[in-house]
Scaffold this active site. Structure first.
Site, PDB file in Angstrom:
ATOM      1  N   HIS A 368       0.796  -1.231   0.000  1.00 22.78           N
ATOM      2  CA  HIS A 368       0.000   0.000   0.000  1.00 22.78           C
ATOM      3  C   HIS A 368       0.822   1.269   0.000  1.00 22.78           C
ATOM      4  O   HIS A 368       0.251   2.355   0.079  1.00 22.78           O
ATOM      5  CB  HIS A 368      -0.911   0.048   1.221  1.00 22.78           C
ATOM      6  CG  HIS A 368      -2.096  -0.855   1.126  1.00 22.78           C
ATOM      7  ND1 HIS A 368      -3.280  -0.469   0.546  1.00 22.78           N
ATOM      8  CD2 HIS A 368      -2.271  -2.132   1.509  1.00 22.78           C
ATOM      9  CE1 HIS A 368      -4.145  -1.464   0.609  1.00 22.78           C
ATOM     10  NE2 HIS A 368      -3.558  -2.493   1.184  1.00 22.78           N
ATOM     11  N   LYS A 559      -9.080  13.807   3.797  1.00 24.13           N
ATOM     12  CA  LYS A 559      -8.187  12.650   3.842  1.00 24.13           C
ATOM     13  C   LYS A 559      -7.240  12.866   5.012  1.00 24.13           C
ATOM     14  O   LYS A 559      -7.257  13.939   5.624  1.00 24.13           O
ATOM     15  CB  LYS A 559      -7.383  12.512   2.542  1.00 24.13           C
ATOM     16  CG  LYS A 559      -6.774  13.849   2.095  1.00 24.13           C
ATOM     17  CD  LYS A 559      -6.020  13.735   0.773  1.00 24.13           C
ATOM     18  CE  LYS A 559      -6.883  13.698  -0.452  1.00 24.13           C
ATOM     19  NZ  LYS A 559      -6.888  12.445  -1.165  1.00 24.13           N
ATOM     20  N   ARG A 560      -6.419  11.857   5.349  1.00 27.36           N
ATOM     21  CA  ARG A 560      -5.444  12.067   6.411  1.00 27.36           C
ATOM     22  C   ARG A 560      -4.570  13.283   6.080  1.00 27.36           C
ATOM     23  O   ARG A 560      -4.326  13.593   4.914  1.00 27.36           O
ATOM     24  CB  ARG A 560      -4.563  10.821   6.587  1.00 27.36           C
ATOM     25  CG  ARG A 560      -5.272   9.664   7.245  1.00 27.36           C
ATOM     26  CD  ARG A 560      -5.692  10.001   8.667  1.00 27.36           C
ATOM     27  NE  ARG A 560      -4.581  10.016   9.573  1.00 27.36           N
ATOM     28  CZ  ARG A 560      -4.412   9.189  10.596  1.00 27.36           C
ATOM     29  NH1 ARG A 560      -5.322   8.268  10.860  1.00 27.36           N
ATOM     30  NH2 ARG A 560      -3.364   9.278  11.379  1.00 27.36           N
ATOM     31  N   THR A 667      -8.750   6.396  -2.612  1.00 32.75           N
ATOM     32  CA  THR A 667     -10.107   5.940  -2.936  1.00 32.75           C
ATOM     33  C   THR A 667     -11.107   7.069  -2.736  1.00 32.75           C
ATOM     34  O   THR A 667     -12.217   7.006  -3.264  1.00 32.75           O
ATOM     35  CB  THR A 667     -10.540   4.718  -2.087  1.00 32.75           C
ATOM     36  OG1 THR A 667     -10.283   5.007  -0.719  1.00 32.75           O
ATOM     37  CG2 THR A 667      -9.814   3.469  -2.503  1.00 32.75           C
TER      38      THR A 667
END
Ligand code: IMP
Length: 837
Positions: A368, A559-560, A667
């Site tokens: 990932h 998002k992070r 995503t």
């Protein structure tokens, strides 16, 4: 039967279902929870309803599990340290096709289903993309009828709750189990002993073969909790099994017999700490001993289960790879590889070659990340102390592997050093990615570009050695949650136009393409978006006390928070827009509401400073009367699945602006496009494939591509040159550095500017700034033509079919796992007929 009779039958079935729901709900309220209408809290209402929904799943669940035993298909085990499930109630109702029935039943009792659904705590057992991917995969596997299990840890505390206090992130523990978790069932009988520490002794059997005993261990029990995972429109209900740590009876006896009761309780708690908390780091190294123990705990408990289940049906372990596929979600569960070897060699007494063949044919590994600092490496001394037998096995695996490398590439010392499972620098470490590659038959990246980078750079040596192992599986998302559940307005509009087929075949959204020429459809599309924006605006008013203009462009980056994701670049754009207004108050600027949301790892200093900067810029911009409603900056606290479900449907613009070559897939980019947002993005991760699917003309691409990034790095990147050449950039950075946004602490944000100007700007924000700003101008220009904007949004939605996790799972099933779909027939009809009597 004639139509009238059919209708009457259907109506009576609906009525029966409604009565069943009401009965079940009231019974759970009374008998399971011991409450009546006078004492029931909102949590009680939620729990009673959840139990009523769970009841509707249980028969199918048991049928599914029995069918797996009766048919004995190959099963998939998805091992993941994270499952970011979010809420379960609505998704279960969507998948069971009972949303309307439950809504009506609750209405008839005077309750609002949405209110009750809002009581549910998110199951936040994950950090970000990796954990949410695991959750989407479970939904797809169940929907597609794949015999599958998700295996993870039942953390008592999930991802922290993020509060914003004076602009800064404050972490609050996520005590998600406080009001009980109605979805899970504890399985007291599914217990495994997990060993830690101790030592290994060697002895000989009758034929002088070595036997290794791992003794004097400190043992912890792993106990299972099962959650049903219903597929959409099928009878399949799969299982997610999460492990919790319990002390052993032996442990209790030994320590409690010592007489010091309190000390014994303390020690008991220590052993049970293993499943206490999720590590809140995403793409950030986490070298803690407790995390290492968690990883082994998951790996060992799960393998015990896998082998136990296999052996219920088969004696010959050599058949295991024909019946079991184990997918490792990143290297976090990769200790399962030496654990499998340990069980096969030490417990089942197989020879090395047979054990290794079984292991490598069973395991597959998903990578990932290509950020070097995020690749897991565990110090040898952790192994020496905690997993001594596994260290021996890893050395043996390494010796045999390096012998193979030597014979394939004689004399290439560099290769041996790079490929070794052991890093021999000042602190010796086990390289978990190398272990995962060597011990698996498949290694996949999660987007086409990412897989190419793995093959060409990060794992180049391994690719040269085992080219057949490498493959790509571009990530996906489940449309059941991210469109049908989260955006009912858009889902209904699509349903009206093209039917419901897209819910299980997302490619059918292609049928929307011609509708861009239908003005009525375009107008309805715009209206749905407007209503979604209105809802989010209300949320913002309630939580941030900011009034936003719903005609403004909702420009979202959620998002992070991480340097490579470049929230800072977005903030530089905000500052640029602000300065343009300040310099020319009459400037005709397309109004924007710029929305940020995301958590920073608690120990990630710079990410937390970025959160503060976003809030500080917001404070300045939002409070400046010269700006009016042309520009607003909103930071929505506590990003998670449920908040995401509110943001995606309301977004106009999706910011996917990571430095090319850094984001494996992403995503969020898919969720935005599915919900009718346009993307501004770099040629990174899955953005590239989204562009290919929706058309280059329907996406805003800017900045360097991955090759150009690499080349600039090689040539020598000098961020200060960009700063000196671009007046707007220079001004923005100076404002941050000099304290314009932190008047009471002028030095506060200087470290941010230092990383860009004085520490090399590793993620090349400055190099991409001009191109980003120019691209944002194109975005604004298009937004002036609302119909054209809507048409392009429709084309984005229409082109997103490839990014269903159903497609991703179909690819894994066919190309990695070799498993088939299986239809579940209800075998318990007798129950229904018994109930009818
Ligand atoms: P597990 O595989 O032991 O976790 O069992 C899960 C479920 O599978 C059980 O609750 C049963 O419904 C079903 N099951 C377990 N063993 C058998 C069997 O031998 N035959 C049919 N169904 C079984």
């Amino acid at each position: 039967m004639n139509d009238e009779l059919l209708n009457a039958t259907a109506e009576s079935a609906e009525l029966d279902m409604m009565m069943l729901i009401i009965k079940s709900f009231l019974e759970h309220l009374e008998y399971t929870l011991g409450k009546d209408k006078y004492s029931a809290t909102r949590h009680d209402l939620f729990n009673a309803l959840a139990y009523a929904v769970r009841d509707r799943m249980v028969e199918r669940w048991l049928d599914t599990q029995q069918a797996y035993y009766n048919d004995d298909p190959k099963r998939v085990y998805y091992l993941s340290m994270e499952f970011l499930m979010g809420r379960t109630l609505e998704n279960s109702l969507v998948n069971l096709g009972l949303l309307d029935n439950f809504r009506e039943a609750m209405n008839s009792l005077g309750y609002d289903l949405d209110d009750i659904m809002n009581q549910e705590q998110d199951a936040g057992l994950g950090n970000g993309g990796l954990g949410r991917l695991a959750a989407c995969f479970l939904d797809s596997m169940a929907t597609m009828g794949i015999p599958a299990y998700g295996y993870g840890i039942r953390y008592e505390y999930g991802i922290f709750r993020q509060n914003i206090v004076d602009g800064a992130q404050v972490e609050i523990p996520d005590n998600w189990l406080r009001y009980r978790n109605p979805w899970e069932m504890d399985r007291q009988e599914h217990l495994h002993v997990i060993k830690f520490n101790g030592r290994v002794v060697e002895r000989k059997d009758g034929e002088a073969n070595s036997i290794f005993d791992w003794i004097d261990t400190d043992d912890v029990m792993a106990m299972a909790y099962d959650t049903p995972i219903p597929g959409y429109g099928t009878n399949t209900v799969n299982t997610m099994r999460l492990w919790t740590a319990k002390s052993t009876r032996e442990f209790d006896l030994t320590f409690f017999n010592e007489g010091n009761y309190i000390r014994a309780v303390e020690k008991k708690m220590m052993t049970e700490n293993i499943s206490k908390v999720l590590y809140p780091a995403d793409h950030v190294p986490e070298g803690k001993e407790l995390r290492f123990k968690q990883e082994y705990f998951l790996a060992s408990a799960t393998l015990h289960d896998v082998i136990y289940r296999f052996r219920k049906m088969h004696d010959d372990l050599r058949l295991l790879p024909d019946k079991v596929a184990i997918q490792l979600n990143d290297t976090h569960p990769a200790l399962a590889i030496p654990e499998m070897m340990r069980l096969l060699l030490d417990h089942f007494r197989l020879d090395w070659q047979t054990a290794w063949d079984i292991t490598t044919r069973t395991f597959a590994y998903t990578n990932h990340t290509i950020l070097p600092e995020a690749l897991e490496k565990w110090p040898i001394w952790f192994f020496e102390q905690i997993l001594p037998r596994h260290l021996q096995l890893i050395y043996e695996i390494n010796d045999r592997f390096l012998a193979e490398v030597r014979s394939r590439f004689p004399g290439d010392i560099g290769k041996l050093e790079r490929m070794s499972l052991i890093e021999e620098h000042w602190e010796r470490k086990v390289r978990m990615a190398n272990l995962a590659i060597v011990g698996s038959h498949s290694v996949n990246g999660v987007a086409a570009l990412h897989t190419e980078i793995l093959k060409e750079s990060v794992f180049r040596d391994f690719y040269e050695m085992y080219p057949e192992r490498f493959n790509n599986k571009t990530n996906g998302i489940t449309q059941r949650r991210w469109l049908k559940g989260a955006n009912p307005g858009q889902a209904a509009l699509i349903g009206k136009a093209i039917g419901e087929g897209w819910v299980t075949d997302l490619y059918q959204l292609q049928q929307l393409r011609p509708l861009i020429d239908d003005p009525a459809f375009v107008a309805e599309w715009r209206e749905v978006k407007r209503q979604n924006k209105q809802r989010l605006a209300e949320y913002i008013r309630k939580h941030n006390c900011i009034e936003v203009n719903i005609d403004s462009m909702f420009d979202c980056q959620v998002k992070r928070i991480h340097e490579y994701k470049r929230q800072l670049l977005n903030i530089l754009h905000v500052i640029t827009l602000y300065n343009r207004i300040k310099e020319n108050p009459a400037v005709d600027q397309v109004p924007r509401t710029i929305i940020f949301s995301g958590k920073a790892a608690p120990a990630y200093y710079l990410a937390k400073l970025i959160v503060r900067l976003i809030n500080a810029v917001g404070e300045t911009v939002n409070g400046d009367p010269a700006v009016g409603d042309r520009l607003k900056v909103v930071f929505l606290a506590n990003y998670g699945v449920s908040l995401a479900e509110k943001i995606f449907p309301a977004a106009d613009l999706s910011e996917q602006i990571s430095t090319a070559g850094t984001e494996a897939s992403g995503t969020g980019n898919m969720k935005f496009a599915l919900n009718g947002a346009l993307t501004i993005g770099t040629l990174d991760g899955a953005n590239i494939e989204i562009m290919e699917e929706v058309g280059r003309e329907n996406i805003f691409i800017f900045g360097m591509n991955a090759g150009e990034v690499e080349e600039l790095r090689r040539k020598g990147y000098v961020p200060r040159d960009y700063y000196n050449r671009n007046a707007e950039l220079k001004k923005g950075l100076n404002m941050i550095a000099e304290g314009t946004f932190s008047p009471t602490n002028r030095e506060l944000f200087r470290p941010i500017v230092d990383t860009l100007l004085n520490q090399g700007d590793y993620y090349m924000l400055l190099a991409d700034y001009a191109s980003y700003i120019a691209c944002q101008e194109e975005v604004s220009a298009l937004y002036l033509n609302q119909d054209e904007w809507a048409r392009r949004a429709i084309l984005n939605c229409a082109g997103i079919g490839k990014f269903s996790s159903d497609r991703t799972i179909a690819d894994y099933a066919r190309e990695i796992w070799g498993v088939e779909r299986m239809e579940i027939h209800p075998v318990l009809e007798y129950r229904q007929s018994a109930a009818a009597e």
